[in-house]
Design a protein around this motif. Structure first.
Motif, PDB file in Angstrom:
ATOM      1  N   LYS A   1      -5.399  -1.881 -10.118  1.00 34.23           N
ATOM      2  CA  LYS A   1      -5.630  -0.698  -9.287  1.00 34.23           C
ATOM      3  C   LYS A   1      -4.906   0.536  -9.837  1.00 34.23           C
TER       4      LYS A   1
ATOM      5  N   GLU B   1       0.832  -1.208   0.000  1.00 37.25           N
ATOM      6  CA  GLU B   1       0.000   0.000   0.000  1.00 37.25           C
ATOM      7  C   GLU B   1       0.864   1.254   0.000  1.00 37.25           C
ATOM      8  N   ASP B   2       1.880   1.267   0.846  1.00 41.05           N
ATOM      9  CA  ASP B   2       2.773   2.430   0.922  1.00 41.05           C
ATOM     10  C   ASP B   2       3.535   2.628  -0.381  1.00 41.05           C
TER      11      ASP B   2
ATOM     12  N   PRO C   1      -8.305  -3.072   0.512  1.00 39.75           N
ATOM     13  CA  PRO C   1      -9.278  -3.458   1.539  1.00 39.75           C
ATOM     14  C   PRO C   1      -9.028  -4.887   2.026  1.00 39.75           C
TER      15      PRO C   1
ATOM     16  N   GLU D   1       1.109   3.355  -3.303  1.00 39.90           N
ATOM     17  CA  GLU D   1       0.163   4.431  -2.982  1.00 39.90           C
ATOM     18  C   GLU D   1      -1.273   4.042  -3.352  1.00 39.90           C
TER      19      GLU D   1
ATOM     20  N   GLU E   1      -4.864   1.684  -1.664  1.00 41.05           N
ATOM     21  CA  GLU E   1      -5.480   1.080  -0.488  1.00 41.05           C
ATOM     22  C   GLU E   1      -5.957  -0.304  -0.885  1.00 41.05           C
TER      23      GLU E   1
END
Length: 82
Positions: free
Chosen positions: A78, A50-51, A58, A54, A56
């Motif tokens: 994504k 995620e970091d 779920p 960049e 998210e």
């Protein structure tokens, strides 16, 4: 960014986090079976992804990220990478 970039980034992260050799990393690598990642290891990996990318992820999606290849495909989708 290409799918290959995504793959290489994740492979590098897995290699470091789980002390694996680059030769152990393959698209069909299963996080739970092949590298014996426990739930905490997996959460840390998801947070790193995620970091780095960049995005998210779920929890319900994270549960589906079982292999390296489907994780690459998920992130590429994504990030809208072909």
């Amino acid at each position: 960014m290409t799918k290959e970039d995504i793959y290489n980034t994740i492979a590098s992260s897995i290699t470091e986090q789980f002390n694996l050799k680059a030769s152990d990393i393959k698209p069909e690598l299963n996080f739970l079976k092949d590298i014996d990642a426990d739930s905490i290891d997996f959460v840390e990996l998801v947070l790193d992804l995620e970091d780095h990318f960049e995005i998210e992820i779920p929890d319900e999606d994270a549960e589906k990220l079982v292999t390296l290849q489907n994780t690459v495909d998920y992130i590429a989708e994504k990030k809208q990478v072909d």
